[in-house]
Structures are given as structure tokens and as C-alpha cells.
Scaffold this motif. Structure first.
Motif, short mmCIF file in Angstrom:
data_model
loop_
_atom_site.label_atom_id
_atom_site.label_comp_id
_atom_site.label_asym_id
_atom_site.label_seq_id
_atom_site.Cartn_x
_atom_site.Cartn_y
_atom_site.Cartn_z
N TRP A 126 0.96 -1.31 0.41
CA TRP A 126 -0.02 -0.01 -0.30
C TRP A 126 0.75 0.85 0.44
CZ3 TRP A 126 -5.59 0.29 -0.38
CH2 TRP A 126 -6.29 -0.79 -0.28
N ASP A 127 0.48 2.07 -1.10
CA ASP A 127 0.66 3.64 -0.91
C ASP A 127 -0.26 4.62 -0.95
OD1 ASP A 127 3.35 2.65 -0.85
OD2 ASP A 127 2.96 3.08 -3.87
N ILE A 128 0.13 5.87 -0.02
CA ILE A 128 -0.50 6.50 -0.21
C ILE A 128 -0.26 8.18 -1.01
CG2 ILE A 128 0.39 7.83 2.16
CD1 ILE A 128 -2.88 8.81 2.84
N LEU A 129 -1.27 8.42 -1.60
CA LEU A 129 -0.80 10.25 -2.38
C LEU A 129 -1.41 10.97 -2.60
CD1 LEU A 129 0.67 11.60 -4.66
CD2 LEU A 129 -0.65 10.36 -6.37
N ALA A 130 -0.84 12.53 -1.90
CA ALA A 130 -1.75 13.28 -1.13
C ALA A 130 -1.62 14.23 -2.08
CB ALA A 130 -1.58 13.97 0.32
N SER A 131 -2.52 15.18 -2.64
CA SER A 131 -2.32 16.75 -3.19
C SER A 131 -2.86 17.82 -2.81
CB SER A 131 -2.26 16.46 -4.40
OG SER A 131 -3.86 16.16 -4.78
N LEU A 132 -2.40 19.06 -2.45
CA LEU A 132 -2.74 20.01 -2.67
C LEU A 132 -2.31 20.84 -3.27
CD1 LEU A 132 -4.52 21.55 -0.79
CD2 LEU A 132 -3.26 22.53 1.01
N GLY A 133 -3.89 22.34 -3.70
CA GLY A 133 -3.21 22.84 -4.79
C GLY A 133 -4.16 23.83 -4.80
N GLY A 134 -3.48 24.73 -6.30
CA GLY A 134 -4.42 25.96 -6.96
C GLY A 134 -4.19 26.63 -7.90
N GLY A 135 -5.70 26.94 -8.21
CA GLY A 135 -4.92 28.44 -9.67
C GLY A 135 -5.73 28.64 -10.43
N VAL A 136 -6.01 29.52 -11.40
CA VAL A 136 -6.28 30.72 -11.76
C VAL A 136 -7.08 29.67 -13.04
CG1 VAL A 136 -6.90 32.51 -13.33
CG2 VAL A 136 -5.12 32.27 -11.30
N PHE A 137 -8.32 29.31 -13.16
CA PHE A 137 -9.42 28.75 -14.13
C PHE A 137 -10.28 30.44 -14.61
CE2 PHE A 137 -7.04 25.69 -11.47
CZ PHE A 137 -6.81 24.84 -11.85
N ALA A 138 -9.93 30.86 -16.11
CA ALA A 138 -10.73 31.85 -16.56
C ALA A 138 -10.42 31.81 -17.78
CB ALA A 138 -10.82 32.88 -15.56
N PRO A 139 -11.21 32.68 -18.63
CA PRO A 139 -10.79 33.49 -20.39
C PRO A 139 -10.33 34.34 -19.60
CG PRO A 139 -13.62 33.02 -19.45
CD PRO A 139 -13.23 32.75 -18.23
N ALA A 140 -8.97 34.74 -20.28
CA ALA A 140 -8.24 35.53 -20.16
C ALA A 140 -8.89 37.50 -19.93
CB ALA A 140 -7.24 35.22 -21.55
N ASP A 141 -9.69 37.42 -20.47
CA ASP A 141 -10.34 38.82 -19.91
C ASP A 141 -11.19 38.77 -18.93
OD1 ASP A 141 -11.83 37.39 -21.13
OD2 ASP A 141 -12.73 39.18 -22.85
N GLU A 142 -11.16 37.67 -17.82
CA GLU A 142 -12.30 37.93 -17.15
C GLU A 142 -11.81 37.53 -16.14
OE1 GLU A 142 -15.91 35.78 -17.24
OE2 GLU A 142 -16.10 36.47 -19.39
N ILE A 143 -10.10 37.47 -15.70
CA ILE A 143 -9.59 37.11 -14.53
C ILE A 143 -10.06 37.85 -13.04
CG2 ILE A 143 -7.47 36.41 -13.32
CD1 ILE A 143 -6.07 35.87 -16.22
N SER A 144 -10.04 36.71 -12.23
CA SER A 144 -10.45 38.06 -10.79
C SER A 144 -10.42 36.89 -9.96
CB SER A 144 -12.28 38.46 -10.75
OG SER A 144 -13.40 37.32 -10.50
N ALA A 145 -10.31 37.06 -8.75
CA ALA A 145 -10.66 35.95 -6.84
C ALA A 145 -11.36 35.10 -7.25
CB ALA A 145 -11.41 37.51 -6.05
#
Length: 298
Positions: free
Chosen positions: A111-130
């Protein structure tokens, strides 16, 4: 047509070396339809994408198992040339970028355990916001059936539909090595491939099926929506290895369908995307896909 947004994890082989890629993909123009007889204009697309994996800590236990921490940086820029009604249904361009930290650790002999944590920007190029910032994390428990097959399952959390929500996660990796190698991979999407090394520097891969896609938070009629695009493709990919640290590759094949789905960014919108059986999502028909790029290691 129904498509699912996959939360992706890095394949474990990337966690032990600093490596990355940069690629350019071209999709020829094809008609957009909602039903077989309908017409919603047409559109083509190109993608510029890249990814780099940075190992932070690596402790090898044997040739194939390790305890490791790594950071992955990735970015995709898509530019679409839509005509007719498809121009109103699709954004002109999309940015998908992310930063993730990944941890892999053996739990026992099998057995192995694989964990991930992350984030990013996913948007039209002209609509980037919080509101364009999406985060996700997950934990998968992986069972090594044998030297060729690993299966796993777990859970994750994402804010793609607004409030944080839990989602199931699956992992499958199977490969058969030899003069002709075969692989089924559900770690960075879905990919089925066969490959061979014709000589020391030249490698040839045939992929009869690969599924990947793009996601964006976009405004439609003043409301935040989740735009998702899923692509089903097949291709032939030759690679030429100039050195141990530099490889040039190309791909030629077909993108058989490029489906588009737009749903409300809410828990109700998430469940409606599965329960509305009468809804037909629009899709682009088959198109030529050409790619070129480099793989590198440091």
C-alpha cells in the motif's frame, strides 16, 4: 452528451526527478452541433501548455518506491477561433494555471498513499478575478496488485462549484513492458497507449484514446458559471531523444469530439449536470490535431 470534470493527480514517476515539458497544439476548424442535425457555427483552437515538476525531498526505498515531496507548476493558454453561434457559447481564450504540492509515501509492502493540495487560475483570459481561483486537494490509497498494476481510491475536496464539496477519486495504472510496451493510465486523466523504441534515440507511441480538457469560471448573463471542455483524441507520437535531458516530440492525430458544458456554479448546478437527462450539451465534431514540443530534465 455528458462529460465529467476530473480532479487530476501526477503520476508517481514524476515525483523523483525535476522534469517538465512545453508544447504547442493545433486543432483544425470543425462544426459545432447540439444534435446530429443542428448547426451552431464552427471553431478551431490552439493550445500552448507547459508543466514543470520540482522534487523537494526524495527518499528511495527500492527501484520503484519512494517517500517524496514535490511541487508542480503548470499552465495552459487556449485561443479559440469561433464563428457563428459558437462564438457566443465559448470564450475567445482560456487560461488554466496551477501550483500543487504532492506527497507520496509507502504504508506497507503493498500500500501507498498519494496526497495533493493546490490551486490556480481557471478563467477566460479577459475575465480573471478572485472568483477565478479554484482550489482542490485529495488523498488516494494505492494498492500495488503486482509489478504492472496499481489500483487506488480516495476522496478529494474542491471549490469548483462554489462551496467546498467532497468528491470521490479513482486511480488506475497498468503497464506491460517489453519490446512493445502497453499502458492504461488514469492518473492525469484517461490514457491508453502502446509504444516501442525503434532505436536508442527514437521512440514511437500510439495512443488510441486519451481524454483531457479545460475549465473556466466565466460570467454568463451576469452570473458565475462553470465552463468545461472535454476532448477525446487519438494520435501517433514520435519522439527523438537528443540527450538524457532533452527530447523533441510531435503528435499527429484526430480530436474526435470536443464537448462543451456550461453549468451554474453551485451545488445545485453540479447535481443538475448529472440529473438533466433531456439536456444536450453542444460539441465540436472531429478535427485534425497536430502537436509539437520538448521534454526536459534538470
Amino acid at each position: 452528451m455528458r462529460f465529467t470534470i476530473f480532479i487530476i493527480l501526477l503520476i508517481t514517476g514524476l515525483l523523483v526527478s525535476a522534469q517538465g515539458f512545453i508544447s504547442y497544439d493545433y486543432f483544425s476548424s470543425s462544426r459545432m452541433r447540439e444534435t446530429p442535425g443542428s448547426r451552431l457555427g464552427s471553431g478551431g483552437m490552439y493550445l500552448v501548455s507547459g508543466s514543470y515538476n520540482i522534487p523537494l525531498v526524495v527518499k528511495m526505498h527500492d527501484e520503484s518506491r519512494s517517500t517524496s515531496w514535490a511541487i508542480n507548476i503548470s499552465a495552459v493558454f487556449a485561443e479559440m477561433s469561433n464563428k457563428g453561434e459558437s462564438a457566443t457559447l465559448n470564450p475567445g481564450s482560456i487560461i488554466n494555471s496551477g501550483l500543487s504540492i504532492i506527497h507520496l509515501r509507502p504504508l506497507s509492502e503493498k500500500w501507498d498513499i498519494l496526497a495533493s493540495l493546490g490551486g490556480g487560475v481557471f478563467a477566460p483570459a479577459d475575465e480573471i478575478s478572485a472568483k477565478s481561483i479554484l482550489g482542490s486537494g485529495g488523498v488516494i490509497f494505492i494498492y500495488r496488485m503486482n509489478d504492472n498494476l496499481s489500483l487506488g481510491a480516495g476522496g478529494g475536496i474542491t471549490n469548483s462549484y462554489g462551496p467546498p464539496m467532497a468528491v470521490p477519486m479513482l486511480y488506475l495504472s497498468w503497464q506491460k513492458k517489453g519490446k512493445f510496451s502497453c499502458r492504461i493510465d488514469m492518473t492525469t486523466g484517461i490514457k491508453i497507449s502502446a509504444s516501442t523504441r525503434l532505436w536508442k534515440q527514437f521512440h514511437l507511441e500510439f495512443t488510441p484514446m486519451e481524454v483531457d480538457g479545460l475549465t473556466a469560471v466565466m460570467k454568463v448573463d451576469g452570473k458565475n458559471k462553470i465552463y468545461s471542455m472535454a476532448m477525446l483524441q487519438s494520435y501517433l507520437s514520435p519522439e527523438y531523444k537528443f540527450t538524457d535531458k532533452f527530447t523533441l516530440f510531435a503528435r499527429i492525430g484526430g480530436n474526435w469530439i470536443r464537448g462543451v458544458s456550461i453549468s451554474n456554479r453551485s451545488l445545485k448546478g453540479f447535481f443538475d449536470s448529472f440529473n438533466d437527462d433531456d439536456k444536450e450539451d453542444p460539441y465540436f465534431q472531429a478535427a485534425l490535431r497536430l502537436s509539437t514540443g520538448i521534454k526536459f530534465k534538470f
